[in-house]
Design an enzyme around this catalytic site. Structure first.
Site, PDB file in Angstrom:
ATOM      1  CG  ASP A 186      32.243  37.651  55.653  1.00 12.38           C
ATOM      2  OD1 ASP A 186      31.460  37.112  54.854  1.00 12.38           O
ATOM      3  OD2 ASP A 186      33.461  37.779  55.435  1.00 12.38           O
ATOM      4  CG  HIS A 228      32.796  35.038  52.140  1.00 13.35           C
ATOM      5  ND1 HIS A 228      33.348  35.988  52.970  1.00 13.35           N
ATOM      6  CD2 HIS A 228      33.669  34.910  51.105  1.00 13.35           C
ATOM      7  CE1 HIS A 228      34.491  36.419  52.453  1.00 13.35           C
ATOM      8  NE2 HIS A 228      34.718  35.783  51.327  1.00 13.35           N
ATOM      9  CE1 TYR A 271      36.589  54.860  53.721  1.00 12.63           C
ATOM     10  CE2 TYR A 271      36.148  52.523  54.085  1.00 12.63           C
ATOM     11  CZ  TYR A 271      35.740  53.760  53.614  1.00 12.63           C
ATOM     12  OH  TYR A 271      34.504  53.911  53.042  1.00 12.63           O
ATOM     13  CB  SER A 302      38.186  36.252  51.423  1.00 14.50           C
ATOM     14  OG  SER A 302      37.312  37.187  50.881  1.00 14.50           O
TER      15      SER A 302
END
Length: 423
Positions: A71, A106, A233, A283
């Protein structure tokens, strides 16, 4: 979620975008002997209840597991993370110092939701889903307000993606069992995908936020949100966000990458400034699910990533009609139930399960063993054999006796043609 969809790069979304932030009042510190939680813990209780965290804590609180938070960095000195953070490398290529108030904003929020342990005896502040786990901070992106964010944004795409490759590689080689990525790129990268495959091969569970693009279509049933990587992914557990009522958050990306959901609206978290913030977005949902994965890996360290995902998807609550949809996946993660299911999966795992294992037999698995025959069946076969021998012996004896019986002419019988024998 940190994202920049136009360029496939990363940036913090502001309150006008899809991560809303509001300062929460810090409650007075309580003594170590105080039983009731402060107002922050009270505000957080709905999150813990929705995820059934306390049921899982009766089994494990995440001891022995390291979660890599890839992050914008994590401040290791805030009260609710003190002693739980390992400072990793900074791959952003910018010179902002960790002492800057714009560094690790964050990332610190996310880390507190995973492994926050509160303070003042643990009764005050934020408690994460895996409060005994450790955080490995790996910085691959700057926050939007970082003074060098503009420099970062002008970097070539290959450089930006390489920072994520390096971050994943560092996490795997330094013992992380879970990787949490509340970040998003609009474009895929072969190098990143290869590094994620290596993480999977090492048994690392990877969690990512599904994105904050919502559904641009006229109907909520149409999965039209743009793809977000790394959530899209293979082998990555993509997480959507729900509100306190369990309904999908309007900003949560609606696409087929979503596997599970978790609280993502007004979730209390501790910031790098030590204050408490109400954070919304996919998040925090991602971070909370990473905490659940940490609990599972703490109790069952050898459980493969696909089975960790199966434990969470198969026990999710608030399951949509039909069992799955592109908004909340298979439903909201239940930590207690997922941990119990993981235990059953850990015991049921067959010894040969992967392509690599099968390759040892040149593409064919060994045949099933033949069950041993019981003694009763063996005795039956012996009796049948003896009976056959007796019948054969009797037939031979009778034939010999007939050949020697008196009155039988050695020549042909009258009315018979030569060569015919009347028995």
């Amino acid at each position: 979620m940190l994202s920049h969809r136009k360029l496939g790069r990363l940036a913090l979304l502001t309150a006008a975008g899809l991560v809303s932030l509001a300062a929460l009042p810090a409650a007075p510190a309580l003594g170590a002997s105080a039983a009731p939680a402060d107002s922050i813990r009270t505000n957080q209780q709905w999150v813990l209840n929705m995820l059934d965290a306390e049921a899982a804590w009766s089994v494990t609180r995440g001891t022995g597991v390291t979660v890599a938070v890839i992050d914008s960095g994590v401040n290791p000195y805030v009260s609710d993370l003190s002693g739980s953070v390992i400072a990793g490398p900074d791959y952003t290529g910018v010179s902002t110092r960790p002492s800057s108030h714009n560094w690790g904003v964050h990332g610190t929020w996310m880390a507190s939701l995973i492994a926050g342990h509160g303070h003042e005896g643990g009764f005050s502040g934020v408690i994460g889903i895996a409060p005994a786990a450790r955080i490995l901070s790996i910085r691959v992106i700057p926050d939007r307000a970082d003074p060098h964010y503009g420099t970062y944004e002008r970097e070539r795409e290959t450089v930006i993606q390489q920072s994520l490759v390096d971050g994943i590689k560092y996490a795997v080689t330094h013992g992380a069992k879970v990787i949490s990525m509340s970040i998003g790129y609009s474009a895929p990268s072969g190098a990143v995908r290869a590094e994620l495959q290596d993480a999977y091969d090492h048994g690392v569970v990877v969690i990512a936020s599904a994105g904050n693009s919502g559904d641009p279509g006229p109907g909520r049933g149409q999965a039209g949100a743009p793809e977000s990587f790394p959530a899209n992914y293979p082998s990555v557990i993509s997480v959507g966000a729900v509100n306190p009522d369990g309904a999908v958050a309007p900003f949560s990306s609606d696409n087929l990458s979503v596997q599970v959901a978790a609280p993502g609206v007004s979730v209390p978290a501790q910031g790098r400034d030590g204050q408490y913030w109400s954070v919304s977005g996919t998040s925090p949902a991602c971070a909370l699910v990473a905490g659940v994965a940490a609990l599972i890996k703490a109790r069952y360290p050898n459980l493969a990533p696909d089975l960790v995902a199966s434990a969470m998807t198969s026990t999710a609550t608030h399951r949509p009609a039909g069992g799955y949809d592109s908004q909340v996946g298979f439903g909201i993660v239940d930590a207690g139930a997922a941990l119990s299911k993981a235990g059953r999966l850990a015991g049921d795992r067959p010894s040969v399960t992967s392509i690599k294992a099968a390759a040892r037999y040149h593409g064919a698995l060994p045949p099933e063993p033949v069950a041993p025959r019981g003694s009763g069946r063996l005795i039956l076969f012996m009796l049948l054999g003896l009976t056959s021998l007796v019948l054969i012996a009797a037939a031979v004896t009778r034939l010999a006796a007939l050949r020697r019986s008196p009155g039988r002419s050695p020549g042909p019988s009258p009315g018979r043609s030569p060569g015919q024998v009347n028995w």
